[in-house]
Design a protein around this motif. Structure first.
Motif, short mmCIF file in Angstrom:
data_model
loop_
_atom_site.label_atom_id
_atom_site.label_comp_id
_atom_site.label_asym_id
_atom_site.label_seq_id
_atom_site.Cartn_x
_atom_site.Cartn_y
_atom_site.Cartn_z
N UNK A 31 28.23 42.32 25.97
CA UNK A 31 28.34 43.44 26.90
C UNK A 31 29.21 43.16 28.11
N UNK A 32 29.41 41.90 28.46
CA UNK A 32 30.28 41.59 29.59
C UNK A 32 31.66 42.20 29.44
N UNK A 33 32.35 41.96 28.31
CA UNK A 33 33.68 42.54 28.12
C UNK A 33 33.67 44.06 28.06
N UNK A 34 32.62 44.65 27.47
CA UNK A 34 32.54 46.12 27.37
C UNK A 34 32.43 46.73 28.76
N UNK A 35 31.57 46.17 29.61
CA UNK A 35 31.37 46.70 30.96
C UNK A 35 32.60 46.49 31.84
N UNK A 36 33.29 45.37 31.65
CA UNK A 36 34.48 45.13 32.47
C UNK A 36 35.62 46.09 32.12
N UNK A 37 35.66 46.55 30.89
CA UNK A 37 36.71 47.50 30.47
C UNK A 37 36.28 48.91 30.85
N UNK A 38 36.20 49.16 32.17
CA UNK A 38 35.58 50.40 32.67
C UNK A 38 36.34 51.67 32.30
N UNK A 39 37.60 51.55 31.95
CA UNK A 39 38.37 52.74 31.59
C UNK A 39 38.11 53.18 30.15
N UNK A 40 37.69 52.24 29.30
CA UNK A 40 37.51 52.56 27.88
C UNK A 40 36.05 52.66 27.45
N UNK A 41 35.14 52.09 28.22
CA UNK A 41 33.73 52.15 27.84
C UNK A 41 33.29 53.62 27.78
N UNK A 80 34.55 49.14 40.79
CA UNK A 80 34.34 48.43 42.07
C UNK A 80 33.86 47.00 41.83
N UNK A 81 32.98 46.83 40.86
CA UNK A 81 32.40 45.51 40.61
C UNK A 81 33.38 44.54 39.95
N UNK A 82 34.42 45.05 39.30
CA UNK A 82 35.39 44.18 38.64
C UNK A 82 36.56 43.81 39.54
N UNK A 83 36.59 44.35 40.76
CA UNK A 83 37.72 44.10 41.66
C UNK A 83 37.57 42.75 42.34
N UNK A 86 38.39 41.93 46.20
CA UNK A 86 37.45 42.26 47.28
C UNK A 86 36.28 41.30 47.22
N UNK A 87 35.77 40.84 48.39
CA UNK A 87 34.62 39.93 48.38
C UNK A 87 33.40 40.63 47.81
N UNK A 88 32.42 39.85 47.39
CA UNK A 88 31.29 40.42 46.65
C UNK A 88 30.50 41.42 47.49
N UNK A 89 30.41 41.20 48.81
CA UNK A 89 29.70 42.16 49.66
C UNK A 89 30.38 43.51 49.62
N UNK A 90 31.70 43.52 49.71
CA UNK A 90 32.45 44.78 49.65
C UNK A 90 32.33 45.44 48.30
N UNK A 91 32.32 44.64 47.24
CA UNK A 91 32.19 45.21 45.89
C UNK A 91 30.83 45.89 45.71
N UNK A 110 26.73 43.35 37.62
CA UNK A 110 27.59 42.27 38.07
C UNK A 110 27.22 40.95 37.39
N UNK A 111 25.94 40.70 37.26
CA UNK A 111 25.48 39.47 36.61
C UNK A 111 25.89 39.45 35.14
N UNK A 112 25.85 40.59 34.46
CA UNK A 112 26.24 40.66 33.05
C UNK A 112 27.74 40.51 32.90
N UNK A 113 28.49 41.13 33.80
CA UNK A 113 29.96 41.09 33.74
C UNK A 113 30.51 39.74 34.20
#
Length: 469
Positions: A31-41, A80-83, A86-91, A110-113
């Protein structure tokens, strides 16, 4: 810290922990790769991940499904979470601004990705407090800033134990179990038609970390004066009374309604901090000087943060409190509160449109039929013969998307943004289809007798000039 490490090390020898470790690699690799590909999920994939039988780790993520799927909101959070720039607080700050994505969901995603980051949810918070490792936050930190502080504690624990953050998150759950061999199972949903179900549908809060609080009859008078007055009162509790919040993460506040068997919902709040007065004499963040000091005796004070996702229900939902009326503070996971009355925004707007129509009917009556005479200088207005003004007002409001025809501001049931009937041509004194538009109350006052096109041009000029303010 050392005592906490020993407790957690012991839990790594349990069978439930070993099962969680086996699931960890599979879920993150899949699921990490699926969630990171936010445009295609797809929405269907995202929704499935929220279910326990897929993520194998979190039992309550599904509660946020509706809001996060609406208009593909979930893509904004994932983006936002894959950026990494940006530091993690901003994400985290950006992700949790997305409707339906709270800190529990955002940190789980975030933990999964990206397995470098920990999970902050009600379980984590309760476990760290039990281990006496819960950090103290600086005042004014955003939710992302607070997550960064919690994550630093989790990363340190993971390093000392030589476990991943996913594995550490399961240890956090085991810390709270009476039996360390307990197997994690999905919880049962709240009963349909209850406030508990409304909480689940609106947010991802763990009901075991939330409380219902029904305040004394004194609170009714404060509420009628103003909500700010009531919130001022929420921040205090006499030492000779029980703590109404009982270390809960979130509190759903109620006051008695006219029917003694029911209670009116007046707001949901996160409990940020508690301290004693007079040892610490600072005021809580909802304190309002005009209402004065609530109590000079020794007492507890609480910093409460209003939760915006529940604002639409404030003052509109009544629940059946049940036979335990004396039980004024109760855990949400063990007390079902059936909804007795729910007035929606649509209901309130419908009443507002009926008042608008009634106002037109009154204005278009013959002077001799009115209870109060209008000034003689006011020109007579008329309602076209056969015009059903109630149906017309509601039809126009629907066609306008329940927004002001001139400013596009959404209508509100009352106040300056309440709906108001405007004759497009002020010189035409007749109310009829094609001659009327619905605008905000303040717009109607401002327009006066100005021609419609002239007023619109003035509004555009004003909007342009205000950009530089």
């Amino acid at each position: 810290m050392q005592n906490a490490i020993e407790i957690l090390k012991d839990l790594t020898g349990t069978q439930p922990y070993r099962v969680a470790c086996q699931n960890s690699g599979h879920v993150q690799e899949t699921w990490g790769p699926i969630l990171r590909d936010y445009e295609r999920i797809t929405p269907q994939q995202y929704r499935r991940f929220l279910d326990f039988d897929v993520n194998q780790h979190w039992t309550t993520l599904y509660r946020q499904a509706a809001l996060s799927l609406d208009n593909d909101n979930f893509r904004l959070a994932l983006a936002a979470l894959t950026t990494d720039e940006v530091n993690v607080a901003g994400r985290i700050d950006e992700a949790t601004e997305v409707p339906g994505v709270g800190i529990g969901t955002a940190s789980a995603l975030l933990c999964t990705m990206d397995g470098r980051w920990g999970v902050w949810n009600g379980t984590t918070e309760a476990a760290l407090k039990k281990l006496e490792l819960w950090p103290i936050f600086e005042r004014g930190l955003t939710i992302g800033g607070r997550y960064q502080v919690v994550s630093d504690v989790l990363l340190d624990l993971g390093k000392q134990l030589n476990v991943t953050q996913w594995e550490l998150d399961h240890l956090m759950w085991l810390v709270l179990q009476d039996d360390p061999n307990t197997v994690l199972e999905p919880i049962q949903k709240a009963e349909s038609g209850t406030f508990n179900a409304l909480i689940e549908d609106t947010s991802g809060y763990d009901l075991s970390t939330c409380r219902f609080v029904r305040h004394s009859p004194k609170s009714v008078g404060l509420w009628k004066k103003s909500r700010a007055n009531l919130e001022h009162y929420f921040g205090y509790q006499r030492d000779d009374n029980a703590n109404p919040y009982h270390n809960a993460e979130v509190v759903f506040q109620f006051i008695p309604s006219e029917n003694s068997a029911t209670a009116l919902f007046v707001g949901a709040y996160r409990v940020l901090e508690q301290w004693k007065f007079p040892e610490d004499q600072r005021q809580h963040i909802l304190y309002r000087a005009e209402f004065g000091e609530n109590d000079d005796h020794p007492h507890s004070r609480f910093d409460l943060e209003r939760l915006p996702e529940f604002e639409e229900f404030v003052g509109r939902v009544e629940v059946e409190w049940g036979t335990g009326a004396r039980a004024w503070s109760q855990w949400c996971n063990t007390n079902q509160k059936r909804i007795a009355k729910h007035i929606t925004q649509d209901d309130l707007l419908s009443e507002a449109y009926e008042k608008v129509a009634a106002g037109v009917k009154y204005r278009t009556k013959h002077d001799s039929d009115r209870e109060v005479q209008v000034q003689k200088t006011v020109k007579a207005v008329a309602l076209k013969t056969g015009c059903d003004i109630e149906a017309l007002i509601k039809q126009l409001a629907h066609e306008q998307g329940h927004r002001c025809k001139i400013t596009n501001i959404p209508f509100e049931p009352s106040g300056w943004n309440a709906p108001s009937p405007d004759r497009i041509d002020s010189d035409d004194r007749e109310y009829a289809d094609g001659k009327v538009q619905i605008v905000c109350k303040w717009v109607n006052f401002a327009k006066g007798n100005k021609p419609d096109d002239v007023f619109r041009e003035l509004m555009l000029q004003a909007a342009e000039c205000m950009k530089g303010c």
